[in-house]
Design an enzyme around this catalytic site. Structure first.
Site, PDB file in Angstrom:
ATOM      1  N   ASN A   1       0.853  -1.188   0.000  1.00  0.00           N
ATOM      2  CA  ASN A   1       0.000   0.000   0.000  1.00  0.00           C
ATOM      3  C   ASN A   1       0.890   1.238   0.000  1.00  0.00           C
ATOM      4  O   ASN A   1       1.473   1.593   1.009  1.00  0.00           O
ATOM      5  CB  ASN A   1      -0.906  -0.027   1.242  1.00  0.00           C
ATOM      6  CG  ASN A   1      -1.824   1.182   1.325  1.00  0.00           C
ATOM      7  OD1 ASN A   1      -1.959   1.950   0.374  1.00  0.00           O
ATOM      8  ND2 ASN A   1      -2.459   1.351   2.472  1.00  0.00           N
TER       9      ASN A   1
ATOM     10  N   LYS B   1      -0.001   4.230  -0.243  1.00  0.00           N
ATOM     11  CA  LYS B   1      -0.699   5.371   0.376  1.00  0.00           C
ATOM     12  C   LYS B   1      -0.545   6.611  -0.518  1.00  0.00           C
ATOM     13  O   LYS B   1      -0.520   6.482  -1.741  1.00  0.00           O
ATOM     14  CB  LYS B   1      -0.222   5.580   1.814  1.00  0.00           C
ATOM     15  CG  LYS B   1      -0.359   4.291   2.639  1.00  0.00           C
ATOM     16  CD  LYS B   1      -0.170   4.483   4.119  1.00  0.00           C
ATOM     17  CE  LYS B   1      -0.318   3.151   4.842  1.00  0.00           C
ATOM     18  NZ  LYS B   1      -0.218   3.285   6.294  1.00  0.00           N
TER      19      LYS B   1
ATOM     20  N   HIS C   1      -9.402   0.493   5.255  1.00  0.00           N
ATOM     21  CA  HIS C   1      -8.132   0.779   5.931  1.00  0.00           C
ATOM     22  C   HIS C   1      -8.381   1.749   7.088  1.00  0.00           C
ATOM     23  O   HIS C   1      -9.233   2.625   7.012  1.00  0.00           O
ATOM     24  CB  HIS C   1      -7.126   1.392   4.946  1.00  0.00           C
ATOM     25  CG  HIS C   1      -5.733   1.421   5.473  1.00  0.00           C
ATOM     26  ND1 HIS C   1      -5.302   2.372   6.367  1.00  0.00           N
ATOM     27  CD2 HIS C   1      -4.670   0.609   5.243  1.00  0.00           C
ATOM     28  CE1 HIS C   1      -4.035   2.135   6.665  1.00  0.00           C
ATOM     29  NE2 HIS C   1      -3.621   1.082   5.996  1.00  0.00           N
TER      30      HIS C   1
ATOM     31  N   GLU D   1      -6.951   4.257   8.154  1.00  0.00           N
ATOM     32  CA  GLU D   1      -6.851   5.694   7.867  1.00  0.00           C
ATOM     33  C   GLU D   1      -8.152   6.219   7.281  1.00  0.00           C
ATOM     34  O   GLU D   1      -8.539   7.366   7.522  1.00  0.00           O
ATOM     35  CB  GLU D   1      -5.664   5.939   6.916  1.00  0.00           C
ATOM     36  CG  GLU D   1      -4.340   5.729   7.624  1.00  0.00           C
ATOM     37  CD  GLU D   1      -3.213   5.278   6.717  1.00  0.00           C
ATOM     38  OE1 GLU D   1      -2.133   4.979   7.245  1.00  0.00           O
ATOM     39  OE2 GLU D   1      -3.412   5.214   5.482  1.00  0.00           O
TER      40      GLU D   1
ATOM     41  N   GLU E   1      -4.992  -5.248  10.884  1.00  0.00           N
ATOM     42  CA  GLU E   1      -4.055  -4.154  11.100  1.00  0.00           C
ATOM     43  C   GLU E   1      -4.358  -3.444  12.416  1.00  0.00           C
ATOM     44  O   GLU E   1      -5.254  -2.600  12.473  1.00  0.00           O
ATOM     45  CB  GLU E   1      -4.160  -3.134   9.959  1.00  0.00           C
ATOM     46  CG  GLU E   1      -3.775  -3.672   8.608  1.00  0.00           C
ATOM     47  CD  GLU E   1      -3.466  -2.554   7.631  1.00  0.00           C
ATOM     48  OE1 GLU E   1      -2.390  -2.574   7.046  1.00  0.00           O
ATOM     49  OE2 GLU E   1      -4.305  -1.644   7.493  1.00  0.00           O
TER      50      GLU E   1
ATOM     51  N   GLY F   1       2.434   2.638  10.996  1.00  0.00           N
ATOM     52  CA  GLY F   1       3.278   3.813  10.838  1.00  0.00           C
ATOM     53  C   GLY F   1       3.950   4.279  12.110  1.00  0.00           C
ATOM     54  O   GLY F   1       4.557   5.342  12.147  1.00  0.00           O
TER      55      GLY F   1
ATOM     56  N   SER G   1       3.442  -1.822  10.431  1.00  0.00           N
ATOM     57  CA  SER G   1       4.899  -1.665  10.522  1.00  0.00           C
ATOM     58  C   SER G   1       5.643  -2.955  10.173  1.00  0.00           C
ATOM     59  O   SER G   1       6.646  -3.306  10.803  1.00  0.00           O
ATOM     60  CB  SER G   1       5.296  -1.154  11.911  1.00  0.00           C
ATOM     61  OG  SER G   1       4.721   0.116  12.169  1.00  0.00           O
TER      62      SER G   1
END
Length: 249
Positions: A10, A12, A94, A96, A166, A172, A212
């Protein structure tokens, strides 16, 4: 046959024409495990560029879709548009998008249904916050997110879904769930699949880990029996992504 190892990258909101070409060239020319399915997800602007330059043995994913086939939805892309462009996967749910863009479980489920109906494979993300982890509600949160999808799709749809666990607190941040923590949740998801979908879905659905993931920790994680691959963020932009693709060798 066991479940085929699956690694998604991904990107992003990262990359330029030149850097995407470099990343794609590196992946396409590297020696990669032929027993691992690889899908990369560049920003929407670079989907066709990536598809053009990426080795055909690898697939390309959008980072999101809308749940309508067409219409007055400024800035959105439909599953049918992806399919017609040779883009066969999408990432949905996701963290985010759940947290920053306030997408709720039902909207993500609706988008998943739309993707499946158009023949687009879905990398379906689920995961808990640090607060939820500390409260001990991880499995409740994750299965609630999956239940929303299960209410909208039939049992056969799960053949076209890869579940990406996740933990939000590990995305991150450099923090990684321990192999034991990750395996525990993956096993709980597989148990949920068995009870809520079917024993066949539990056996065949790939559950991948994201949070990560790096070339340093991927091999240990890959050894766990219910971890079927990875959804990789920042590391997918680096040459070390190839090492993650090869983690199961």
């Amino acid at each position: 046959m066991g479940r085929k190892f699956f690694v998604g990258g991904n990107f992003k909101m990262n990359g330029t024409v030149s850097s995407i070409k470099d990343i794609v060239h590196n992946i396409s020319t590297a020696k990669t495990d032929p027993n691992t399915e690889v899908v990369v997800a560049p920003p929407a602007l670079y989907l066709l560029l990536t598809r053009e330059h990426l080795d055909p043995k690898f697939e390309v994913a959008a980072q999101n879709i809308f749940d309508k086939p067409s219409g007055a939805f400024t800035g959105e892309i439909s599953a049918s548009q992806l399919k017609a462009s040779g883009i066969n996967w999408t990432i949905l749910g996701h963290s985010e998008r759940r947290t920053v863009l306030r997408e709720d479980d039902d909207f993500i489920a609706s988008k998943t249904k739309s993707a499946i109906e158009q023949g687009i494979g879905v990398i379906l993300c689920c995961g808990e916050s640090l607060e939820e982890r500390e409260k001990g509600t991880t499995v409740d949160v994750v299965t609630r997110q999956l239940d929303a999808v299960n209410k909208m799709v039939d049992k056969e749809a799960w053949k076209n879904i890869v579940i990406a666990y996740e933990p939000i607190w590990a995305i991150g941040t450099g923090k990684v769930a321990t192999t034991e923590q990750a395996q525990e949740v993956h096993a709980a998801i597989r148990d949920w699949l068995s009870k809520s979908v079917s024993s066949e879905a539990a056996e065949n659905t790939r559950i991948i880990y994201g949070g990560s993931v790096s070339d340093k920790n991927c091999r240990e994680l890959a050894k766990e029996k219910d971890i079927d691959g990875f959804l990789v963020g920042g590391a997918s932009l680096k040459p070390a992504f190839v090492d993650i693709i090869n983690a199961n060798q």
